[in-house]
Scaffold this motif. Sequence first.
Motif: not given
Lengths: 310, 310
Positions: A41, A78-79, A81-84, B53, B57, B97, B100, B118, B121-122
């Motif tokens: 990250h 949460m990462f 969810r952000y697609g990481e 967000l 979201g 968040t 990221h 972001m 993604a949400l």
Amino acid sequence: MKVALFAGGTGGTKLAHGFAMLGNQVELSVIANVGDDVAVHGLLVCPDIDALLYTLGGLIDAERGWGVVDDTHTAHAMFARYGEPTWFTVGDADLATHIHRTWRMAEGASLTDATAAMASALGVGARILPATDERHRTMVSTDDGELAFQEYFVRLRQQPEVRGVRFASAAGSRARATPAVLAAIATSQLVVIGPSNPIVSIGPILALDGVRTALESATGVRLAVSPIIAGQALKGPADRMLASMGHEVSAAGVARLYAGLVDRFVIDEADAALAPQIAALGMEPVVLPTVMRDDSARAGLAEALLAGIA
Amino acid sequence: MKVALFAGGTGGTKLAHGFAMLGNQVELSVIANVGDDVAVHGLLVCPDIDALLYTLGGLIDAERGWGVVDDTHTAHAMFARYGEPTWFTVGDADLATHIHRTWRMAEGASLTDATAAMASALGVGARILPATDERHRTMVSTDDGELAFQEYFVRLRQQPEVRGVRFASAAGSRARATPAVLAAIATSQLVVIGPSNPIVSIGPILALDGVRTALESATGVRLAVSPIIAGQALKGPADRMLASMGHEVSAAGVARLYAGLVDRFVIDEADAALAPQIAALGMEPVVLPTVMRDDSARAGLAEALLAGIA
């Protein structure tokens, strides 16, 4: 007494804990492998340093051997969810460690400085010395091609067979050990290569510019503890890796890798029969119970290693 | 219908939610204040963008109006152990968040790009447009000296009286609105200045190079919603701030700040008596129930604002 300990992974960390438990009689410098370091990250993660910080700071998740006990994993979700990528799990408290380190270094601190400040904040009495402040990343050659260490270790769960190892540095030149590391080797009455994976925990330290020379000219007693007992690693892929790289999978096979670098080689009681082979390599074989099952076994091994050191 | 909404803080965010609830009939661009942005633990925190967000979201901690619902605070406790300042509380999911965003931007993304990714993604359908991609930080002059916005807002809990506001930019020159923001203002059938603090939520957007000119030449209906009802802010220090900066603490006092920029000015039913004062400023007064107590009130207000727009 000043002790310098080469460490990486579980075995080295446990022995560091053993020395730390001896209190003021030992002034401990742990020379930590940084070949496992990885950017996650966008943050610098140093698994071996962190295991030392958490173990010596009393925060380690002892069951796993890494991470902070009772950590939460809210950020990890949460990462996702952000697609990481999520194959490298970082707990929330652990994340604070990586953020804090990355921030300090962005503001100009060396890894050595940042680690010292964090150790102090966590109440760690020992000095934790990153083996180098330069980029020095372990790359493993496998039948699937070359992989960054954590790709091999975590993402692929050590499935590929390791055929070779090299260390990637920033400039394409060889990374140098820090002055603090070289001084610790030079000035300690006892220099210990911990029971860590010789290929990917100790190997990266020995590969640094300055380390072999410092070991060769060290005036203290130089000693290594075998990570292989009865032909097996207690944890991790050291045994398979020795085999796939063409080394003998035994304490004697490890001893051969350290020939010329140590005066004494400690083997477990289970391997007492290997003593003559160790002696033939020019090292004094020392037979001890080396399995660090609990805290008292850790302290007991550390104490035994100090026996007879001035 | 294309709608552009200027937003910052709680009121603007609730109205954004109201428009978002109207579904496909509205193509919403929210122009978000970035004057509140702050570096925490070396990470870029954008409180107004994050509230948008999380609200759009479906993740917002509705009770507090910021942060992620059911978030944990494990990292925060660890930051404290490392001796970091802890007056700015960041939950663990919230931390993901910031990490990221900071990482994406370190790799070259603009704040606009990072926010768009972001939001996507949400699952946020609205466009959330940072007002600028340049540095533009609100600094407040108080009797205790000049403070960065979050120092005033969070650390000092809005205790000092605010005497003035300026915006600190990177080069010492004025930050520019992004092309996306200017295009949203130019091409929307309805441009709304949300019921946000006019000094520190809307003010920073209006201060950007290009925004006043874009508003002045906008072809859509331009409308503002008063954040002051019956002489009080529903939340936050807008009322006190208006007073300490020498403005009238009423919907009319806010309307005066937007003279020449909007065609219609929406006041709450409680302030119906102020309609003639609004009209005297050259704006069409619109009296509506503006308190967004629940989701249906949010959507209701958004729907009422659309009334009569082509």
